[in-house]
Design a protein around this motif. Structure first.
Motif, short mmCIF file in Angstrom:
data_model
loop_
_atom_site.label_atom_id
_atom_site.label_comp_id
_atom_site.label_asym_id
_atom_site.label_seq_id
_atom_site.Cartn_x
_atom_site.Cartn_y
_atom_site.Cartn_z
N LEU B 368 0.61 -1.35 0.10
CA LEU B 368 0.00 -0.02 -0.23
C LEU B 368 0.93 1.11 0.00
O LEU B 368 0.58 2.21 -0.69
N LEU B 371 2.58 1.55 -3.47
CA LEU B 371 1.71 2.37 -4.30
C LEU B 371 1.50 3.76 -4.15
O LEU B 371 1.65 4.50 -5.03
N ALA B 372 1.48 4.20 -2.80
CA ALA B 372 1.34 5.57 -2.43
C ALA B 372 2.49 6.40 -2.93
O ALA B 372 2.31 7.52 -3.60
N ALA B 375 2.76 6.60 -6.61
CA ALA B 375 1.97 7.77 -7.31
C ALA B 375 2.50 9.19 -6.90
O ALA B 375 2.56 9.96 -8.01
N GLY B 379 4.01 11.63 -9.71
CA GLY B 379 3.23 12.67 -9.73
C GLY B 379 4.24 14.06 -9.70
O GLY B 379 4.03 14.91 -10.46
N LEU B 476 3.58 12.58 -23.07
CA LEU B 476 3.11 11.44 -22.07
C LEU B 476 2.85 10.04 -22.54
O LEU B 476 3.14 9.21 -22.33
N ARG B 480 4.94 6.15 -21.96
CA ARG B 480 4.42 5.11 -21.34
C ARG B 480 5.38 4.19 -20.55
O ARG B 480 5.20 3.83 -19.53
N LEU B 483 7.40 6.03 -17.92
CA LEU B 483 6.11 6.17 -16.97
C LEU B 483 6.21 4.95 -15.68
O LEU B 483 6.19 5.09 -14.58
N PHE B 484 6.03 3.78 -16.52
CA PHE B 484 5.85 2.44 -15.79
C PHE B 484 7.02 2.16 -15.14
O PHE B 484 7.16 1.68 -14.07
N PHE B 549 6.30 -2.90 -22.03
CA PHE B 549 5.64 -1.57 -22.82
C PHE B 549 7.00 -1.02 -23.50
O PHE B 549 6.85 -0.01 -24.21
#
Lengths: 339, 554
Positions: B368, B371-372, B375, B379, B476, B480, B483-484, B549
């Motif tokens: 958890l 993930l936070a 992000a 961001g 963006l 991809r 980003l991943f 990707f």
């Protein structure tokens, strides 16, 4: 390429997860019948006394106890200092007689003289100001691996001999109470000349670990044949590993005692329950769990000891160090050890 | 190259100006405020422990232990960088210029530093190379020795070797990437004009590859200088403590926040200098690179001796780099009594890990948090991308927003503890970890964006789009993969982080990294190793998913 993993679909749940976790952390419950106890790692561990004694207390006083591990005793004190302005802990378990000076200077404890003080064995009440209440005690010593070393050192001075080069595991006295105990032994034996002794000792030191667990683990894994520990470690191995390979060295000068204690945090939110917990720690229900889990001598007189404790030697003399002198030595230690 | 702001309509120009200001308003405070609070609070005494002001500050700077710590930090970082370059450059050369069987596997090894948290790396390192580790035990059994032959662990050499093993794959990846983009045409031209191989190498190849090497070296130096987990466990005393470890000891062990603040400032000043150097070198290296990787030659077409030497090198360095991970894997499948004894094969550790509710909770909570942090980190990185051009310029802005890499995360955590004495828990931890992770995400995205053909953006400008719109609609989607990768990178960093976790230690939010560290500390090796394997597996899977990707030719 399909947009299965488009930014939006990953972003939103992730941010939501983040917000959720933040909210859950900030949601402090304000129960009436709650007690927060900060203790060191071996107390809260599955093999420690914490999981055994806490349910007993919870049942007796119909409350919820949050037992929090803060690492070792040094980190425990640190945590208390950091939350001084708005303490979350009610009780601190694990500060010892060698940390008394620091604890009082940090001003994080309140005075409480327990009614059950009479249950204590003689000579253990080291804090006349009653900030800290003892619950168990032990003797620091060097443990020796008889399979890896033929001639153990007999006295403290022996350790500086070249045959013991890189054979000694110590702990950092700033973060570990056995480490502090060893420093106390050196200061008690050598007085003002302790920095010179430490300099002579340097070649014998294999490593200085931050905690006792790490250092002792290295010892039993065979990394070095000498380590700072407690006399009762010998008893532990006799009982659990059925071996007398690991022996305790008792210096003729004497050994330093460690008396572990607990105290109530200054400004604790649940002071009444905290007082009850301190009283509970002196009762037989709590004390009888200590020998088999902590491998320390219970502070209360009259508690039955396991048979294996006879394998732990009792020193003829106990060394004592003035808390202020020890504090000064501790402040200088990093500089002395780094040179 | 001219950017879209001037050509767009008036209203969106204001908006785009506003977007460019956002990083200064939102991101800068993220690290400046906690760091400042911790240092000022420590030195002035408002953090709870006595301060002492300027006099104490200067006295601390001059004390023997601080001098020793600084000396150790600098010397071990230098030695570690040297050894990392030694181990990494040949591999980078082979990877960038040749095609050979197992190339992808070797390239995958270079991902190890990103998925292997230092604290778990140390665990694997000790299991592999410790006095009682696998290598020593094997050698002792083979050669019938009484004492372990390799005794460099728990010393200066131990820290340096551990750093080198962890960082040389980074050298292989960074330098390999730069070298693969160095244009070959000047070399080919020189060959046509009759220059010998030696001359070509000395006068053409070397000058073009050096900036990449220097940039990688300065980055590795910075990481080793700021190192925490490795010297903490392998160190062996205050003379083997880096500044970061000393800060932690000052805060956690001595409750001496004034000393911690002094050390943090010292560390920060040195680190910022190295960071600025890295920025400059990195821009230099990027400026001379092409957009697409140059052609590679098949290794089988080379001379036999070269082929054999290369194979030996690749196998040897690969084994070295993988040794901690393999030791971790091996140890996780053993069963050992708590205090010594001979290990036997057992899946006990995994069984206990997956049935113990505490460890399951730690796994869920760590995911958890990861993930936070992912992000948040990405961001922030995207926000920073908005305000900058395509070329990686070395300027104040690029160094300023990369500052978190040079600031002690122990101090950042202390800052949150000072600012929010009541509730600096998981929220603060997420912020500190995201702050530590975003510069890497930013770099990854920046580098990927600089490879987008300029023509696309120019076409968008001609059609009237402004910079933020170009970023959102043109760049963006093409980023991809980057980003991943960045999300995976931030998540991996969070999973293994212990500096801030040790400081903030959220009580009702158990974490895998901390749990493994505590288990390692209590010598419960199989359990700690099992957790370590799980963390590495997750991080590895995240990167593998990002890799799917990929648009890069492999």
């Amino acid at each position: 390429m399909s947009c299965l993993f488009s930014l939006k679909r990953v972003f939103r749940p992730a941010v939501a997860a983040g917000l959720l976790s933040v909210c859950s952390a900030l949601g402090l419950s304000a129960q009436n019948k709650e007690l927060v106890v900060y203790a060191y790692d071996s107390f809260t561990a599955e093999w420690g006394p914490g999981p055994k004694v806490v349910p007993l207390f919870e049942k007796e006083y119909d409350c919820k106890v949050t037992l929090v591990s803060k690492g070792d005793a040094g980190q425990l004190l640190s945590a208390a200092v950091l939350e001084k302005a708005a303490p979350r802990a009610d009780v601190l378990v694990g500060l010892d007689n060698n940390l008394l000076g620091k604890a009082i200077k940090a001003d994080v404890l309140q005075v409480y003289r327990p009614k059950n003080l009479g249950l204590l064995a003689a000579g253990l009440d080291f804090d006349r100001t009653h900030h800290l209440t003892p619950f168990d005690y032990g003797y620091f010593c060097l443990m020796w691996d008889s399979q890896k070393l033929a001639n153990p050192p007999r006295t403290l001075a022996d350790l500086t001999r070249p045959e013991y080069a890189k054979k000694l595991i110590l702990m950092d006295p700033r973060t570990s109470t056995p480490g502090l105990g060893f420093l106390a032994t050196v200061v008690a034996a050598k007085g003002q000349g302790w920095p010179d002794f430490w300099k002579a000792l340097k070649p014998s030191i294999l490593t200085v670990t931050s905690g006792w667990d790490t250092g002792y683990g290295m010892f039993t894994q065979g990394e070095a044949p000498l380590v700072v520990s407690y006399t009762t470690s010998a008893a532990y191995h006799v009982q659990n590993d059925k071996t007398d390979r690991y022996k305790a060295i008792v210096f003729p000068e004497g050994l330093v005692m460690q008396v572990e204690a607990a105290g109530i945090v200054k400004g604790a939110r649940h002071a009444e329950l905290a007082k009850a917990f301190i009283e509970f720690m002196l009762t037989p229900k709590f004390q009888q769990e200590l020998p088999a889990t902590q491998w320390m001598y219970p502070a209360s007189a009259g508690v039955k000891l396991p048979a294996s404790f006879s394998a732990a030697p009792k020193p003829a003399k106990t060394l004592k160090v003035d808390p202020l002198v020890l504090d000064k030595a501790l402040a200088r230690w990093a500089d002395v050890a780094a040179k | 190259m001219a950017w879209g702001g001037e050509y767009a309509a008036g209203g969106s120009r204001l908006w785009s100006r506003g977007i460019r200001l956002l990083p200064w308003l939102l991101v800068a405070p993220l690290f400046l405020v906690p760091f400042g609070a911790a240092v000022m609070g420590g030195v002035s005494g408002s953090a709870g422990a006595p301060g002492g002001g300027i006099q104490r500050f200067l006295a601390t700077l001059g004390s023997p232990s601080v001098q020793a710590s600084l000396r150790f930090s600098l010397l071990q970082a230098l030695a570690s960088t040297g050894l990392s370059l030694l181990l990494g450059l040949p591999g980078a050369w082979l990877l960038s210029r040749y095609d050979f069987r197992g190339r992808r596997l070797y390239a995958a090894l270079s991902g190890i530093p990103f998925v292997f948290p230092p604290v778990l790396f140390t665990l694997g390192f000790v299991r592999a190379w410790g006095r009682n580790g696998l290598v020593n035990s094997g050698l002792m059994a083979l050669l019938g020795l009484e004492h372990p032959p390799l005794t460099f662990a728990y010393s200066f050499s131990g820290v340096v070797v551990a750093h080198a093993l962890l960082n040389f794959p980074l050298v292989v990846a960074l330098v390999g990437a730069v070298w693969s983009r160095v244009p070959r045409t000047p070399e080919d031209a020189a060959r046509c004009l009759g220059a010998g191989e030696g001359r070509i190498f000395a006068t053409i190849t070397l000058p073009s590859i050096l900036p990449g090497v220097a940039a990688a070296a300065s980055l590795v130096f910075l990481y080793c200088f700021m190192s925490f987990a490795i010297p903490l466990t392998l160190g062996g005393g205050p003379q083997y403590a880096t500044l970061e470890v000393s800060i932690y000891a000052a805060v956690s062990g001595e409750q001496d926040f004034a000393r911690a603040g002094t050390l943090a400032l010292l560390e920060g000043c040195c680190a910022v200098g190295v960071l600025a150097l890295y920025s400059l070198l990195q821009a230099r290296a990027a400026a001379t690179s092409t957009d697409a990787p140059a052609e590679r030659r098949p290794l089988s077409a080379s001379r036999r001796t070269f082929r054999l030497a290369s194979a030996a090198w690749l196998a040897g360095s690969g084994a070295l780099g993988a040794s901690p991970l393999l030791a971790l894997l091996g140890s996780s499948f053993t069963r050992v009594g708590r205090w010594g004894g001979t290990p036997t094969f057992s899946t006990d550790a995994y069984a206990r890990t997956f049935t113990d509710p505490a460890s399951l909770r730690a796994m869920a909570d760590s995911l958890l948090l990861a993930l936070a942090v992912a992000a948040l980190g990405v961001g922030i990185a995207v926000l920073l991308l908005v305000g900058e051009g395509r070329a990686a310029k070395a300027g104040f802005r690029s160094v300023f927003f990369a500052l978190p890499v040079a600031l002690s995360s122990v101090m950042l955590s202390l800052g949150y503890l000072v600012l929010f004495p009541l509730g600096a828990g998981v929220g603060a931890l997420a912020l500190v970890q995201a702050t530590a992770a975003y510069p890497l995400a930013w770099r990854t995205l920046s580098a990927a964006r600089s490879r987008i053909p300029a023509g696309l953006d120019e076409a968008a400008i001609l059609l009237g789009a402004d910079r933020p719109r170009i970023l959102a609609t043109v760049d963006l989607p093409l980023l991809r993969q980057a980003l991943f990768s960045s999300l995976a990178l931030c998540a991996a960093i969070s999973l293994g982080e212990i500096n801030a976790a040790l400081m903030l230690n959220p009580t009702d939010f158990p974490l895998l990294g901390l749990r493994a560290y505590r288990l390692m500390g209590s010598y419960q090796y199989p359990l700690a190793c099992a957790l370590g394997v799980i963390v590495c597996l997750w991080a590895g899977l995240a990167f593998a998913a990002a890799d799917r990707f990929s648009e890069e030719p492999r």
